[in-house]
Design a protein around this motif. Structure first.
Motif, PDB file in Angstrom:
ATOM      1  N   ALA A 313       0.896  -1.271   0.107  1.00  0.00           N
ATOM      2  CA  ALA A 313       0.093   0.086  -0.072  1.00  0.00           C
ATOM      3  C   ALA A 313       0.750   1.294   0.052  1.00  0.00           C
ATOM      4  CB  ALA A 313      -1.069   0.009   1.407  1.00  0.00           C
ATOM      5  N   SER A 314       2.107   1.196   0.492  1.00  0.00           N
ATOM      6  CA  SER A 314       2.958   2.356   0.632  1.00  0.00           C
ATOM      7  C   SER A 314       3.489   2.901  -0.823  1.00  0.00           C
ATOM      8  CB  SER A 314       4.151   2.027   1.675  1.00  0.00           C
ATOM      9  OG  SER A 314       4.845   0.932   0.985  1.00  0.00           O
ATOM     10  N   LEU A 315       3.280   1.924  -1.842  1.00  0.00           N
ATOM     11  CA  LEU A 315       3.901   2.122  -3.133  1.00  0.00           C
ATOM     12  C   LEU A 315       2.772   2.830  -4.057  1.00  0.00           C
ATOM     13  CD1 LEU A 315       6.015  -1.106  -3.842  1.00  0.00           C
ATOM     14  CD2 LEU A 315       6.670   0.952  -3.049  1.00  0.00           C
ATOM     15  N   LEU A 316       1.593   2.883  -3.607  1.00  0.00           N
ATOM     16  CA  LEU A 316       0.347   3.041  -4.497  1.00  0.00           C
ATOM     17  C   LEU A 316       0.593   4.441  -4.879  1.00  0.00           C
ATOM     18  CD1 LEU A 316      -2.575   1.456  -2.549  1.00  0.00           C
ATOM     19  CD2 LEU A 316      -1.909   0.918  -5.031  1.00  0.00           C
ATOM     20  N   TRP A 317       0.825   5.585  -3.959  1.00  0.00           N
ATOM     21  CA  TRP A 317       0.882   6.879  -4.209  1.00  0.00           C
ATOM     22  C   TRP A 317       2.023   7.186  -5.386  1.00  0.00           C
ATOM     23  CZ3 TRP A 317       5.108  10.073  -3.820  1.00  0.00           C
ATOM     24  CH2 TRP A 317       6.334   9.593  -3.297  1.00  0.00           C
ATOM     25  N   SER A 318       2.882   6.433  -5.613  1.00  0.00           N
ATOM     26  CA  SER A 318       3.890   6.783  -6.612  1.00  0.00           C
ATOM     27  C   SER A 318       3.646   6.196  -8.081  1.00  0.00           C
ATOM     28  CB  SER A 318       5.397   6.243  -5.994  1.00  0.00           C
ATOM     29  OG  SER A 318       5.325   4.846  -6.135  1.00  0.00           O
ATOM     30  N   VAL A 319       2.614   5.629  -8.374  1.00  0.00           N
ATOM     31  CA  VAL A 319       2.394   5.268  -9.663  1.00  0.00           C
ATOM     32  C   VAL A 319       1.379   5.909 -10.252  1.00  0.00           C
ATOM     33  CG1 VAL A 319       1.388   3.013 -10.724  1.00  0.00           C
ATOM     34  CG2 VAL A 319       2.603   2.839  -8.673  1.00  0.00           C
ATOM     35  N   HIS A 320       1.628   6.216 -11.517  1.00  0.00           N
ATOM     36  CA  HIS A 320       0.923   7.131 -12.385  1.00  0.00           C
ATOM     37  C   HIS A 320       0.509   6.560 -13.712  1.00  0.00           C
ATOM     38  CE1 HIS A 320       2.060  10.180  -9.500  1.00  0.00           C
ATOM     39  NE2 HIS A 320       3.362   9.803  -9.686  1.00  0.00           N
ATOM     40  N   LEU A 330      -3.542  -5.323  -7.794  1.00  0.00           N
ATOM     41  CA  LEU A 330      -3.779  -6.475  -7.509  1.00  0.00           C
ATOM     42  C   LEU A 330      -3.012  -7.397  -6.439  1.00  0.00           C
ATOM     43  CD1 LEU A 330      -4.948  -9.346  -9.190  1.00  0.00           C
ATOM     44  CD2 LEU A 330      -2.697  -9.368 -10.344  1.00  0.00           C
ATOM     45  N   VAL A 331      -1.802  -6.873  -6.650  1.00  0.00           N
ATOM     46  CA  VAL A 331      -0.852  -7.363  -5.341  1.00  0.00           C
ATOM     47  C   VAL A 331      -1.299  -7.033  -4.014  1.00  0.00           C
ATOM     48  CG1 VAL A 331       1.490  -7.190  -4.522  1.00  0.00           C
ATOM     49  CG2 VAL A 331       1.167  -7.352  -6.735  1.00  0.00           C
ATOM     50  N   VAL A 332      -1.815  -5.659  -3.887  1.00  0.00           N
ATOM     51  CA  VAL A 332      -2.492  -5.050  -2.608  1.00  0.00           C
ATOM     52  C   VAL A 332      -3.733  -6.089  -2.268  1.00  0.00           C
ATOM     53  CG1 VAL A 332      -3.545  -3.284  -1.513  1.00  0.00           C
ATOM     54  CG2 VAL A 332      -1.599  -2.683  -2.984  1.00  0.00           C
ATOM     55  N   GLY A 333      -4.199  -6.238  -3.193  1.00  0.00           N
ATOM     56  CA  GLY A 333      -5.392  -7.301  -2.865  1.00  0.00           C
ATOM     57  C   GLY A 333      -5.262  -8.659  -2.501  1.00  0.00           C
ATOM     58  N   LEU A 334      -4.182  -8.947  -3.056  1.00  0.00           N
ATOM     59  CA  LEU A 334      -3.537 -10.444  -2.372  1.00  0.00           C
ATOM     60  C   LEU A 334      -3.285 -10.595  -1.002  1.00  0.00           C
ATOM     61  CD1 LEU A 334      -0.920 -11.488  -5.306  1.00  0.00           C
ATOM     62  CD2 LEU A 334      -3.309 -12.269  -4.842  1.00  0.00           C
ATOM     63  N   PHE A 335      -3.224  -9.465  -0.311  1.00  0.00           N
ATOM     64  CA  PHE A 335      -2.693  -9.311   1.147  1.00  0.00           C
ATOM     65  C   PHE A 335      -4.112  -9.011   1.996  1.00  0.00           C
ATOM     66  CE2 PHE A 335       1.344  -8.904  -0.581  1.00  0.00           C
ATOM     67  CZ  PHE A 335       2.187  -9.684   0.254  1.00  0.00           C
ATOM     68  N   ILE A 336      -4.920  -8.727   1.244  1.00  0.00           N
ATOM     69  CA  ILE A 336      -6.226  -8.353   2.042  1.00  0.00           C
ATOM     70  C   ILE A 336      -6.788  -9.520   2.579  1.00  0.00           C
ATOM     71  CG2 ILE A 336      -8.632  -7.417   1.673  1.00  0.00           C
ATOM     72  CD1 ILE A 336      -7.026  -5.146   2.033  1.00  0.00           C
ATOM     73  N   ALA A 337      -7.095 -10.512   1.720  1.00  0.00           N
ATOM     74  CA  ALA A 337      -7.838 -11.739   2.079  1.00  0.00           C
ATOM     75  C   ALA A 337      -7.034 -12.490   3.340  1.00  0.00           C
ATOM     76  CB  ALA A 337      -7.895 -12.716   0.918  1.00  0.00           C
ATOM     77  N   PHE A 391      -3.666   8.125  -2.489  1.00  0.00           N
ATOM     78  CA  PHE A 391      -3.385   6.975  -1.892  1.00  0.00           C
ATOM     79  C   PHE A 391      -2.373   6.839  -0.752  1.00  0.00           C
ATOM     80  CE2 PHE A 391      -3.994   6.275  -6.744  1.00  0.00           C
ATOM     81  CZ  PHE A 391      -4.902   5.362  -6.644  1.00  0.00           C
ATOM     82  N   LEU A 392      -2.101   8.182  -0.484  1.00  0.00           N
ATOM     83  CA  LEU A 392      -1.455   8.067   1.063  1.00  0.00           C
ATOM     84  C   LEU A 392      -2.356   7.540   2.410  1.00  0.00           C
ATOM     85  CD1 LEU A 392       0.404  11.782   0.663  1.00  0.00           C
ATOM     86  CD2 LEU A 392       1.154   9.268   0.416  1.00  0.00           C
TER      87      LEU A 392
END
Length: 434
Positions: A313-320, A330-337, A391-392
């Motif tokens: 989640a800490s990487l989301l804000w840097s992606v444009h 997708l990767v963030v979602g893999l850790f939610i479950a 995303f922060l």
């Protein structure tokens, strides 16, 4: 302490679904739990359309989330005492009427205070079908002759927890995509109208399934043979509720920020796809969680899940870039479950059956509260500084949740460890332990 290896293969989903009476409540329950997936994004899209402000849209959505977080545990407590049907029937009627009123006010250009007033009952009346389904699983899988407990049923409880997470996440694949498609392709209010309709129809059919309803009131108290107390009085439940605020911050921050990002790049229709990819990762991880017999204990799995969630989640804000954002989502979602499933599994070991639905709703309410705060803050940040700053919010929420779990993990030890009870939520056989 070293982990104990699970001594037998985890029962599969097919075995779980063959449980007598399961399909009768699963199918209507799926439709009735759509509010949690469609309500926030539907409000954001409608109010942003009518006001032109993501901040205003996030604020109205936040009111529904806070209302849900405050009232959901009370609804769970009432369901434990009076039965699920007694709570569901008036709840789905009030919810459908409240959402319809909110739609009418938004389209009429009503002032913000009027939207806030309508949002309160809309959020407060969200039917807690997910926790109710979990309570039904725990009841029917532990149901056997008086004074005994079904080892087969108990061995299916972790599989049931995983299945419920998969079902929740599938609604988050379907719900936001459906709401976005309806709002952008049909009418800005179509998403909320569909949400209210699904809630009403699914809720009424779910309430009609009396045969699988868990015991309530005096009957449940006698089965427990101990006085009722609030689930929130258990320290471990409070720790998990705080941790689940972090999961809510991911849901809320992603919904608003992805919507703002899609508008920013001139392709609003891609919002549902990006959020659907995020939810798909969530669902895939849930499927894997239910199929694997883990050789590490639940507390350790919880910490690992939250660690991965905080890092990604800490990487989301840097992606444009939309493709890169979709891949990272997708990767963030893999850790939610893993975090959700393990949290719900742990809470079953912390409370008696008489407080089971209430305990589940505290966790669900915490997700809603975290989501409410996230959509408000992310909306303000997106309005003021652009979509990426929204995303922060997931970054901050997940880091705080992880810090809480690390500091207070000692409160997550199962109650009555080592003793088999008749409630189906005490010590399980055989399971991995920390």
């Amino acid at each position: 302490m070293a982990s104990t290896v699970v001594s037998e293969k985890r029962p599969g989903y097919g075995q779980l679904l063959r449980t007598p009476g399961a399909l009768s409540f699963l199918l209507p329950g799926f439709a009735a739990r759509q509010p949690f997936a469609m309500l926030t994004i539907g409000i954001v899209l409608l109010v942003q359309h009518t006001t032109g402000s993501y901040g205003s849209a996030g604020a109205v959505a936040a009111v529904t989330g806070v209302s849900m977080a405050l009232f959901a545990p009370q609804g769970g407590k009432l369901a434990d005492r009076f039965g699920q049907r007694a709570v569901l029937l008036p709840g789905v009627l009030v919810h459908s009427a409240s959402v319809s009123l909110l739609v009418a006010l938004a389209l009429a250009g009503a002032p913000m205070w009027a939207l806030f007033l309508a949002a309160v009952p809309a959020g407060a009346s969200v039917p807690q079908v997910g926790p109710m389904v979990r309570a039904r699983w725990a009841a029917i899988l532990g149901r056997t002759s008086p004074g005994e407990e079904s080892a087969k049923g108990l061995s299916l409880l972790p599989t049931a927890a995983a299945f419920e997470s998969v079902t929740d996440e599938f609604t988050f694949v379907i719900g936001p995509v459906l709401a976005t498609a309806l709002c952008t392709g049909v009418h800005p209010a179509a998403g909320l109208i569909a949400e209210a309709s699904l809630t009403l129809i699914g809720g009424l059919f779910f309430a009609a399934q009396r045969g699988t309803q868990p015991p309530h009131g005096l009957a449940a108290g006698q089965a427990d043979a101990e006085p009722h107390r609030s689930a929130l009085s258990v320290p471990g439940v409070r720790v998990l509720a705080i941790a689940f605020l972090g999961i809510g911050s991911v849901f809320g921050g992603m919904q608003v920020s992805l919507t703002a990002f899609s508008e920013e790049i001139g392709n609003p229709g891609i919002n549902g796809v990006l959020y659907g990819v995020f939810a798909a990762g969530n669902m895939l991880a849930g499927v894997a969680m239910g199929a694997v017999a883990w050789n590490i204990g639940p507390r350790r799995r919880l910490l690992l899940g939250y660690t991965g969630l905080a890092i990604t989640a800490s990487l989301l804000w840097s992606v444009h870039s939309a493709p890169l954002l979709g891949a990272l989502g997708l990767v963030v979602g893999l850790f939610i479950a893993p975090a959700l499933i393990t949290g719900y599994t742990i809470v079953e070991t912390l409370v008696p059956a008489s407080a089971r639905t209430e305990a589940f709703t505290w966790l669900t309410g915490a997700v809603a509260l975290g989501q409410a705060g996230a959509v408000t803050v992310a909306g303000q940040l997106a309005d003021a500084h652009g979509a990426s700053t929204g995303f922060l919010v997931p970054l901050g929420g997940t880091v705080l949740a992880l810090a809480t779990l690390v500091a207070l993990r000692g409160h997550l030890k199962p109650r009555d460890s080592g003793r088999v009870t008749a409630r189906g939520i005490g010590h399980r056989v055989p399971v991995s332990v920390d």
